[in-house]
Design a protein around this motif. Structure first.
Motif, PDB file in Angstrom:
ATOM      1  N   VAL A  92     -97.946  59.438 -51.239  1.00  0.00           N
ATOM      2  CA  VAL A  92     -96.911  59.297 -52.254  1.00  0.00           C
ATOM      3  C   VAL A  92     -96.178  60.611 -52.448  1.00  0.00           C
ATOM      4  O   VAL A  92     -96.796  61.678 -52.472  1.00  0.00           O
ATOM      5  N   LYS A  93     -94.868  60.516 -52.585  1.00  0.00           N
ATOM      6  CA  LYS A  93     -94.022  61.639 -52.992  1.00  0.00           C
ATOM      7  C   LYS A  93     -93.229  61.166 -54.194  1.00  0.00           C
ATOM      8  O   LYS A  93     -92.449  60.229 -54.115  1.00  0.00           O
ATOM      9  N   ASN A  94     -93.468  61.793 -55.343  1.00  0.00           N
ATOM     10  CA  ASN A  94     -92.691  61.504 -56.540  1.00  0.00           C
ATOM     11  C   ASN A  94     -91.431  62.355 -56.483  1.00  0.00           C
ATOM     12  O   ASN A  94     -91.507  63.578 -56.438  1.00  0.00           O
ATOM     13  N   VAL A  95     -90.275  61.717 -56.477  1.00  0.00           N
ATOM     14  CA  VAL A  95     -89.004  62.421 -56.325  1.00  0.00           C
ATOM     15  C   VAL A  95     -88.482  62.791 -57.712  1.00  0.00           C
ATOM     16  O   VAL A  95     -88.096  61.927 -58.494  1.00  0.00           O
ATOM     17  N   PHE A 113     -82.294  55.591 -41.449  1.00  0.00           N
ATOM     18  CA  PHE A 113     -82.235  55.696 -42.899  1.00  0.00           C
ATOM     19  C   PHE A 113     -81.538  54.450 -43.421  1.00  0.00           C
ATOM     20  O   PHE A 113     -80.378  54.211 -43.116  1.00  0.00           O
ATOM     21  N   LYS A 114     -82.259  53.655 -44.191  1.00  0.00           N
ATOM     22  CA  LYS A 114     -81.781  52.330 -44.576  1.00  0.00           C
ATOM     23  C   LYS A 114     -81.192  52.276 -45.981  1.00  0.00           C
ATOM     24  O   LYS A 114     -80.288  51.504 -46.242  1.00  0.00           O
ATOM     25  N   LYS A 115     -81.738  53.064 -46.900  1.00  0.00           N
ATOM     26  CA  LYS A 115     -81.288  53.062 -48.290  1.00  0.00           C
ATOM     27  C   LYS A 115     -81.419  54.475 -48.847  1.00  0.00           C
ATOM     28  O   LYS A 115     -82.283  55.229 -48.415  1.00  0.00           O
ATOM     29  N   PRO A 116     -80.592  54.820 -49.815  1.00  0.00           N
ATOM     30  CA  PRO A 116     -80.701  56.154 -50.417  1.00  0.00           C
ATOM     31  C   PRO A 116     -81.939  56.283 -51.303  1.00  0.00           C
ATOM     32  O   PRO A 116     -82.456  55.292 -51.820  1.00  0.00           O
ATOM     33  N   VAL A 117     -82.385  57.527 -51.463  1.00  0.00           N
ATOM     34  CA  VAL A 117     -83.509  57.851 -52.335  1.00  0.00           C
ATOM     35  C   VAL A 117     -82.983  58.782 -53.423  1.00  0.00           C
ATOM     36  O   VAL A 117     -82.344  59.798 -53.127  1.00  0.00           O
ATOM     37  N   PHE A 118     -83.260  58.415 -54.677  1.00  0.00           N
ATOM     38  CA  PHE A 118     -82.702  59.122 -55.828  1.00  0.00           C
ATOM     39  C   PHE A 118     -83.804  59.751 -56.683  1.00  0.00           C
ATOM     40  O   PHE A 118     -84.970  59.343 -56.599  1.00  0.00           O
ATOM     41  N   PRO A 119     -83.440  60.709 -57.546  1.00  0.00           N
ATOM     42  CA  PRO A 119     -84.417  61.241 -58.496  1.00  0.00           C
ATOM     43  C   PRO A 119     -85.017  60.092 -59.313  1.00  0.00           C
ATOM     44  O   PRO A 119     -84.319  59.151 -59.688  1.00  0.00           O
TER      45      PRO A 119
END
Length: 153
Positions: A36-39, A96-102
């Motif tokens: 897991v990486k918590n953004v 890369f399929k979808k963006p990753v946000f905070p």
């Protein structure tokens, strides 16, 4: 097998701002790992990527995958921590399929394709809320630190 942040830092040499794994949820030695990486909005790359529209750079998603895969490689091959480093050897089929946000939580799943004494090949998938955001085939090499340390002449 689960690992918390302290245990991860005992295995990986990475530290802030480049330690991109918060927890290992599951690990089957020689086979599979889930991390897991918590953004957080406090990630340093969000200052410039992009102001007013913070978006996690794809290279950091790949790096997070690689770190999770590195943990699996180190533990599976029982590499001596502090003597060996696991480094990128290649990346294929990155998408890369979808963006990753905070605020997102990246679930990083890696499955071993091949694992040898000094080289691994793993299929990685990154998900947010069950949806695939990125995937790649990652190659890593285990190198003795003495081999990769720059020697001053």
């Amino acid at each position: 097998m689960e690992l918390d942040a302290r245990q991860i830092m005992e295995i990986l040499p990475h530290r802030y701002p480049l330690l991109l794994v918060d927890k290992i949820l599951h690990m089957e030695l020689g086979k599979r790992i889930v991390g897991v990486k918590n953004v957080s909005v406090n990630e340093p790359y969000f200052q410039g990527h992009f102001p007013g529209f913070p978006l996690m750079p794809g290279v950091y998603i790949l790096e997070a995958m690689a770190q999770v895969g590195g943990i699996l490689m180190i533990k599976s091959l029982d590499l001596q921590v502090g003597k060996y480093a696991v480094v990128f050897a290649g990346i294929d089929e990155a998408r890369f399929k979808k963006p990753v946000f905070p605020g997102d939580q990246l679930l990083l799943e890696l499955e071993v394709i091949s694992l040898k004494k000094t080289l691994s090949k793993m299929k990685g998938v990154a998900k947010v809320n069950g949806q695939v955001v990125a995937e790649a085939v990652l190659y890593a090499a285990a190198r003795e630190l003495s081999e990769i340390t720059r020697k001053d002449s």
